[in-house]
Design a protein around this motif. Structure first.
Motif, PDB file in Angstrom:
ATOM      1  N   ASN A 211       0.835  -1.196   0.000  1.00  0.00           N
ATOM      2  CA  ASN A 211       0.000   0.000   0.000  1.00  0.00           C
ATOM      3  C   ASN A 211       0.873   1.252   0.000  1.00  0.00           C
ATOM      4  N   ALA A 212       0.230   2.382  -0.104  1.00  0.00           N
ATOM      5  CA  ALA A 212       0.954   3.648  -0.020  1.00  0.00           C
ATOM      6  C   ALA A 212       1.637   3.724   1.351  1.00  0.00           C
ATOM      7  N   ASN A 213       2.891   4.127   1.356  1.00  0.00           N
ATOM      8  CA  ASN A 213       3.728   4.068   2.559  1.00  0.00           C
ATOM      9  C   ASN A 213       3.557   5.332   3.401  1.00  0.00           C
ATOM     10  N   LEU A 214       2.984   5.173   4.583  1.00  0.00           N
ATOM     11  CA  LEU A 214       2.745   6.324   5.453  1.00  0.00           C
ATOM     12  C   LEU A 214       4.028   6.923   6.013  1.00  0.00           C
ATOM     13  N   THR A 215       5.098   6.117   6.110  1.00  0.00           N
ATOM     14  CA  THR A 215       6.338   6.682   6.641  1.00  0.00           C
ATOM     15  C   THR A 215       6.967   7.662   5.649  1.00  0.00           C
ATOM     16  N   THR A 216       6.523   7.618   4.406  1.00  0.00           N
ATOM     17  CA  THR A 216       6.961   8.601   3.413  1.00  0.00           C
ATOM     18  C   THR A 216       5.922   9.703   3.228  1.00  0.00           C
ATOM     19  N   ILE A 217       4.667   9.314   3.273  1.00  0.00           N
ATOM     20  CA  ILE A 217       3.588  10.290   3.077  1.00  0.00           C
ATOM     21  C   ILE A 217       3.541  11.318   4.201  1.00  0.00           C
ATOM     22  N   ILE A 218       3.629  10.854   5.441  1.00  0.00           N
ATOM     23  CA  ILE A 218       3.465  11.752   6.593  1.00  0.00           C
ATOM     24  C   ILE A 218       4.496  12.885   6.604  1.00  0.00           C
ATOM     25  N   PRO A 219       5.802  12.600   6.514  1.00  0.00           N
ATOM     26  CA  PRO A 219       6.753  13.714   6.530  1.00  0.00           C
ATOM     27  C   PRO A 219       6.641  14.626   5.317  1.00  0.00           C
ATOM     28  N   ASN A 220       6.244  14.076   4.160  1.00  0.00           N
ATOM     29  CA  ASN A 220       6.035  14.932   3.000  1.00  0.00           C
ATOM     30  C   ASN A 220       4.877  15.901   3.226  1.00  0.00           C
ATOM     31  N   LEU A 221       3.799  15.416   3.807  1.00  0.00           N
ATOM     32  CA  LEU A 221       2.650  16.275   4.087  1.00  0.00           C
ATOM     33  C   LEU A 221       3.013  17.383   5.071  1.00  0.00           C
ATOM     34  N   ILE A 222       3.762  17.029   6.112  1.00  0.00           N
ATOM     35  CA  ILE A 222       4.076  18.006   7.160  1.00  0.00           C
ATOM     36  C   ILE A 222       5.196  18.947   6.739  1.00  0.00           C
ATOM     37  N   LEU A 223       6.292  18.375   6.256  1.00  0.00           N
ATOM     38  CA  LEU A 223       7.498  19.167   6.018  1.00  0.00           C
ATOM     39  C   LEU A 223       7.542  19.812   4.638  1.00  0.00           C
ATOM     40  N   LYS A 224       6.958  19.160   3.645  1.00  0.00           N
ATOM     41  CA  LYS A 224       7.046  19.682   2.279  1.00  0.00           C
ATOM     42  C   LYS A 224       5.786  20.425   1.836  1.00  0.00           C
ATOM     43  N   MET A 225       4.631  19.978   2.339  1.00  0.00           N
ATOM     44  CA  MET A 225       3.370  20.546   1.870  1.00  0.00           C
ATOM     45  C   MET A 225       2.689  21.427   2.906  1.00  0.00           C
TER      46      MET A 225
ATOM     47  N   ASP B 158       3.349  16.631  16.102  1.00  0.00           N
ATOM     48  CA  ASP B 158       4.191  16.829  17.285  1.00  0.00           C
ATOM     49  C   ASP B 158       5.070  15.616  17.580  1.00  0.00           C
ATOM     50  N   HIS B 159       4.730  14.479  16.989  1.00  0.00           N
ATOM     51  CA  HIS B 159       5.483  13.243  17.250  1.00  0.00           C
ATOM     52  C   HIS B 159       6.281  12.789  16.024  1.00  0.00           C
ATOM     53  N   LEU B 160       6.493  13.706  15.086  1.00  0.00           N
ATOM     54  CA  LEU B 160       7.182  13.327  13.853  1.00  0.00           C
ATOM     55  C   LEU B 160       8.588  12.794  14.120  1.00  0.00           C
TER      56      LEU B 160
ATOM     57  N   LYS C 176      25.239  20.867   4.592  1.00  0.00           N
ATOM     58  CA  LYS C 176      24.444  19.647   4.757  1.00  0.00           C
ATOM     59  C   LYS C 176      23.297  19.558   3.764  1.00  0.00           C
ATOM     60  N   HIS C 177      22.643  20.698   3.486  1.00  0.00           N
ATOM     61  CA  HIS C 177      21.470  20.612   2.613  1.00  0.00           C
ATOM     62  C   HIS C 177      21.829  20.323   1.163  1.00  0.00           C
ATOM     63  N   SER C 178      23.121  20.302   0.836  1.00  0.00           N
ATOM     64  CA  SER C 178      23.503  19.927  -0.523  1.00  0.00           C
ATOM     65  C   SER C 178      23.220  18.445  -0.786  1.00  0.00           C
ATOM     66  N   TYR C 179      23.193  17.633   0.263  1.00  0.00           N
ATOM     67  CA  TYR C 179      22.929  16.199   0.114  1.00  0.00           C
ATOM     68  C   TYR C 179      21.808  15.694   1.031  1.00  0.00           C
ATOM     69  N   GLU C 180      21.292  16.560   1.898  1.00  0.00           N
ATOM     70  CA  GLU C 180      20.205  16.158   2.801  1.00  0.00           C
ATOM     71  C   GLU C 180      19.040  17.128   2.635  1.00  0.00           C
ATOM     72  N   HIS C 181      17.898  16.610   2.190  1.00  0.00           N
ATOM     73  CA  HIS C 181      16.777  17.487   1.854  1.00  0.00           C
ATOM     74  C   HIS C 181      16.022  17.989   3.079  1.00  0.00           C
ATOM     75  N   ILE C 182      16.210  17.339   4.233  1.00  0.00           N
ATOM     76  CA  ILE C 182      15.652  17.829   5.502  1.00  0.00           C
ATOM     77  C   ILE C 182      16.672  17.549   6.594  1.00  0.00           C
ATOM     78  N   GLU C 183      16.434  18.065   7.783  1.00  0.00           N
ATOM     79  CA  GLU C 183      17.250  17.694   8.934  1.00  0.00           C
ATOM     80  C   GLU C 183      16.810  16.308   9.382  1.00  0.00           C
ATOM     81  N   PRO C 184      17.703  15.325   9.371  1.00  0.00           N
ATOM     82  CA  PRO C 184      17.313  13.947   9.700  1.00  0.00           C
ATOM     83  C   PRO C 184      16.619  13.821  11.049  1.00  0.00           C
ATOM     84  N   GLU C 185      17.010  14.655  12.007  1.00  0.00           N
ATOM     85  CA  GLU C 185      16.445  14.562  13.354  1.00  0.00           C
ATOM     86  C   GLU C 185      14.943  14.839  13.381  1.00  0.00           C
ATOM     87  N   LEU C 186      14.436  15.546  12.381  1.00  0.00           N
ATOM     88  CA  LEU C 186      13.002  15.855  12.342  1.00  0.00           C
ATOM     89  C   LEU C 186      12.151  14.595  12.277  1.00  0.00           C
ATOM     90  N   VAL C 187      12.707  13.529  11.683  1.00  0.00           N
ATOM     91  CA  VAL C 187      11.966  12.268  11.574  1.00  0.00           C
ATOM     92  C   VAL C 187      12.602  11.175  12.439  1.00  0.00           C
TER      93      VAL C 187
END
Length: 356
Positions: free
Chosen positions: A73-87, A95-97, A142-153
């Motif tokens: 199925n559609a993967n929520l571990t990818t959908i959730i951070p995209n919705l919060i951080l990208k969209m 609060d629990h990301l 860091k953002h040259s190779y990391e699209h977000i701060e890893p600690e956020l997830v």
């Protein structure tokens, strides 16, 4: 209706199609929340789910780690951070990301599945850097190779050490595992040469942080081994009357001025060797009884050499608080296993010494 959920049951729709369909349904039922339920048969489960949200859907269904029939199925571990951080969407779980990776690992553990190291956001390799130039650039910007701060997830940056590594990669890796290095140290050049030689002989440190830290301490700090191997022996026999195969291991080590000689029996040679080693050193280092082997991988290198090929053994261990990886390599699988087991218990002893 409470909501109207559109299901791409066979997972065949493309992003443009979902955009158009969801847009029309939202326009036709303006007072009813619209949702999307997508599958991953075309490899687009996440993409079409996000497209549905962009087109006006207010509900998205999926599963943790994309678990589901066929291709999932559609993967929520990818959908959730995209919705919060990208969209910029508001989710109750926002609060629990930073616990997302832990949740992903927990679901895989409960389902007895191997975690996907390459999973976006939560995978072990999601923010890993290997090549020397690559790792150096990531350290500087860091953002040259990391699209977000890893600690956020709940993830973190990882530096992989290999024969591609340069001085900057080793410096970053050493810092990551808590070892201070002087970049101008002449020993560092010798260490890099030694590292490349070990990898040429079959050792790999990408998933063996513990072995790498021990190697650094031995090579650059002159740390002595906590015990000295005098010898070991492993025997495997089949008991026809009992219809079982039994392995017996004998280990003899020297700790200080004392020699410890132990024997252990298990169903397999790895278990017998592990038990015998623990029994030999536990009287002096009781903390190693907390160590549990949780994963054991064998990789045959240069398989064209057949039974004489070099074998790499990687072990993952835990004491209930930390997880670490160790590695051994040899043309003898028992010797490679012994090396990885020794590094595992040596690392636990090191962890205890760092607490005091």
């Amino acid at each position: 209706a409470i909501n109207l959920t559109l299901c791409d049951t066979n997972g065949g729709k493309l992003v443009s199609e979902v955009n158009a369909i969801v847009g029309k349904v939202v326009a036709h039922f303006p007072a009813t929340p619209v949702g999307v339920h997508c599958h991953n048969d075309s490899g687009l489960g996440v993409a079409v789910s996000l497209a549905g949200i962009e087109s006006g859907a207010a509900l998205v269904q999926g599963t943790m780690n994309g678990v589901g029939e066929r291709n999932g199925n559609a993967n929520l571990t990818t959908i959730i951070p995209n919705l919060i951080l990208k969209m910029g969407k508001e989710l109750n779980c926002a609060d629990h990301l930073n616990k997302l990776r832990d949740l992903s690992l927990f679901v895989d553990e409960m389902a007895n599945r191997a975690s996907d190291n390459s999973a976006p956001f939560v995978g072990t390799s999601a923010f890993a850097h290997k090549g020397g130039v690559h790792a150096d650039a990531a350290a500087k910007v860091k953002h040259s190779y990391e699209h977000i701060e890893p600690e956020l997830v709940g993830n973190r940056t990882r530096v992989l050490v290999s024969d591609m590594s340069g001085r900057s990669s080793v410096m970053m890796k050493a810092k990551e595992i808590g070892v201070d290095l002087d970049a101008r140290s002449p020993e560092l050049k010798d260490f890099l040469a030694e590292l490349k030689e070990l990898e040429f002989r079959g050792y790999g440190y990408e998933a063996a942080d513990a072995s790498f830290k021990l190697l650094l301490n031995r090579f650059l700090k002159g740390k002595k081994d906590d015990f000295e191997l005098i010898g070991y022996r492993v025997m495997v026999g089949h008991q026809s009357a009992l219809k079982r195969t039994v392995s017996e291991a004998t280990v003899q080590v020297k700790i200080g001025d004392e020699i410890h000689h132990t024997v252990a029996e298990a169903s397999g040679p790895v278990g017998a060797l592990d038990d015998a080693l623990r029994k030999a050193i536990a009287p002096v280092f009781p903390e190693i009884m907390e160590v549990e082997l949780i994963d054991f991988k064998v990789r045959i290198l240069e398989s064209q050499h057949g039974a004489d090929a070099i074998i790499r053994v990687q072990i993952e261990s835990t004491d209930g608080h930390e997880i670490w990886g160790t590695v051994g390599a040899s043309d003898n699988i028992i010797e490679a296993t012994w090396e990885a087991l020794v590094d595992s218990v040596e690392y636990k002893i090191l962890l205890e010494s760092e607490k005091t």
